[in-house]
Write an enzyme that holds these catalytic residues in place. Structure first.
Site, short mmCIF file in Angstrom:
data_model
loop_
_atom_site.label_atom_id
_atom_site.label_comp_id
_atom_site.label_asym_id
_atom_site.label_seq_id
_atom_site.Cartn_x
_atom_site.Cartn_y
_atom_site.Cartn_z
N CYS A 1 -47.60 -20.59 2.39
CA CYS A 1 -48.33 -19.39 2.79
C CYS A 1 -48.04 -18.24 1.83
O CYS A 1 -46.88 -17.91 1.58
CB CYS A 1 -47.88 -19.00 4.21
SG CYS A 1 -48.55 -17.43 4.74
N CYS B 1 -46.00 -15.36 3.90
CA CYS B 1 -44.61 -15.46 4.33
C CYS B 1 -43.85 -16.62 3.70
O CYS B 1 -42.64 -16.75 3.88
CB CYS B 1 -44.54 -15.59 5.85
SG CYS B 1 -44.97 -17.24 6.47
N CYS C 1 -51.33 -20.58 8.60
CA CYS C 1 -49.88 -20.66 8.52
C CYS C 1 -49.33 -20.72 9.93
O CYS C 1 -49.58 -19.81 10.73
CB CYS C 1 -49.31 -19.45 7.78
SG CYS C 1 -47.50 -19.39 7.82
N CYS D 1 -46.62 -17.39 10.40
CA CYS D 1 -46.95 -15.95 10.51
C CYS D 1 -48.38 -15.69 11.01
O CYS D 1 -48.76 -14.55 11.23
CB CYS D 1 -46.75 -15.24 9.17
SG CYS D 1 -48.03 -15.61 7.94
N ASP E 1 -48.60 -25.12 -23.44
CA ASP E 1 -47.88 -26.03 -22.56
C ASP E 1 -48.87 -27.07 -22.01
O ASP E 1 -49.82 -26.71 -21.32
CB ASP E 1 -47.28 -25.19 -21.42
CG ASP E 1 -46.52 -26.00 -20.40
OD1 ASP E 1 -46.64 -27.24 -20.39
OD2 ASP E 1 -45.81 -25.38 -19.59
#
EC number: 6.3.5.13
Length: 412
Positions: free
Chosen positions: A201, A204, A217, A220, A338
């Protein structure tokens, strides 16, 4: 709103003229479009030039990891129903390139601007947009960009309290988190095929639950907002529940999603969905993407895929096996140096396709394909790969600079 008073000071006019001259010299020297170098020179001469050029325009900003160039093009096409449009159609999406694009559109009513994710907040401050479209956030250029959670946080802070109407994809939790600080958001259910950047999430850090197309979530209560626009199969559903057919020359589900978001943006400017979607049919290719070109007596379809989310969408639209596939990967500055992202791509989706590998980092890609149990041949260049391909149309998938190399080679 757009008007006709001239917002440009003598200094700004000098900056525009100098920028255009430098861009023309760069083009004459064969160094590309010149838009970035021209914009840099213009901004050096007048640091406020971008704000001045945007002053008389109704501005739309488009930002995302994937699909922003195509969506910018679709929105521009839709808004031409309501007035002249200036746009950075070739994808130069940082402040210098954007400044160059706007300098070329003195008669325009609308500015439809693609913006690199890292620059969105600053460009929004300068251009005072009427609308901002946010499509998705996923891992990309791991050596250059902040990770996606930090980008979402930057968007959230940078767009907090914006006067713009924000058109945002409610299926991407990171985009929802970023857009939720804005007072005026239109949610579009555009879908999200790649989910690996949104399992925790953003609010949170809790574990995201994903039943069906929904998400929330459990810790929260942060959850998917209810959309007012939605992609439903081959139709866009508008806020009144009417279904409008999507007819595109561009392939794949991802482009239907781009069209749904574009229709929602067009409606902010009073262009009805039917008109907007009909106009989007005009778009056949976007800066070479999806073009079918003749090369060495063969049909090659050129497809751009820059990161795991893009490769996943691209695999979903190629011809079925045994269509031959050429893969090309570079790791130059514009690509990100990368290449670890190659390990996030599910190459088992290419099973049954004869695969040919080219590009600066062909050996990195070969190792990845070996681990995925794919049959492939490493080739020196495009010419050799095409000669080795079995009959039929060839799908060519490349990341950013590899794609530019291919276009030069095939004369596209």
């Amino acid at each position: 709103m757009a008007g006709n008073s001239d917002p440009l000071t003598p200094r700004a006019k000098l900056a525009v003229t100098a920028g255009k001259a430098v861009a023309a010299a760069s083009r004459a020297a064969g160094r590309g479009s010149g838009s970035v170098i021209g914009g840099r020179v213009a901004l050096k001469l007048d640091p406020d030039l971008l704000a001045r050029l945007a002053q008389n325009l109704d501005v739309v900003l488009v930002s995302a990891t994937n699909g922003k160039t195509t969506t910018t093009r679709l929105i521009a096409e839709a808004l031409r129903a309501a007035g002249e449009v200036v746009s950075n159609a070739l994808g130069a999406n940082m402040p210098a390139g954007i400044t160059s694009a706007l300098a070329g559109g003195s008669e325009a009513k609308f500015g439809v601007i693609e913006v690199d994710e890292k620059y969105l907040a600053g460009v929004a401050r300068d251009t005072d947009p009427k609308c901002i479209a946010l499509l998705n956030l996923s891992r990309d250029q791991l050596d250059r960009a902040a990770e996606t959670r930090m980008l979402a946080e930057n968007w959230r802070e940078g767009l907090a309290g914006t006067k713009a109407v924000v058109v945002a994809n409610c299926d991407d939790p990171l985009v929802v988190w970023a857009a939720s600080s804005s007072p005026n958001v239109i949610w579009v259910a555009a879908g999200q095929m790649w989910k690996d950047d949104a399992w925790s999430c953003p609010s949170c850090g809790g574990v995201m639950q994903r039943p069906g197309d929904d998400w929330f979530c459990g810790e929260c209560g942060f959850r998917r907002p209810t959309p007012t626009w939605a992609l439903s199969g081959d139709h866009v559903l508008d806020p009144h529940g009417s279904a409008w057919p999507i007819h595109l020359q561009l392939p794949g589900r991802a482009n239907k999603a781009n069209a749904a978001s574009s229709a929602a943006v067009a409606a902010v400017f009073g262009v009805p969905p039917q008109v907007a979607l009909e106009r989007m049919y005009q778009v056949q290719a976007v800066a070479g993407r999806y073009d079918v070109v003749q090369f060495e007596g063969r049909d090659l379809r050129l497809l751009l895929a820059k990161n795991p989310a893009g490769w996943l969408e691209t695999f979903s639209l190629i011809d079925p096996p045994p269509a031959p596939v050429i893969l090309s990967v570079n790791a130059r500055g514009a690509d990100g140096t990368d290449t670890s992202w190659l390990w996030d791509v599910d190459y088992t989706r290419l099973t049954g396709h004869p695969i040919f590998v080219i590009g600066d980092r062909k050996l990195d890609l070969a190792v990845r394909l070996e681990v995925a149990n794919q049959h492939f041949q490493v080739c020196e260049n495009l010419d050799q790969a095409v000669q080795l391909c079995p009959p039929g149309r060839i799908e060519v998938i490349a990341n950013y600079t590899a794609f530019q190399d291919l276009r030069r080679r095939v004369g596209n």
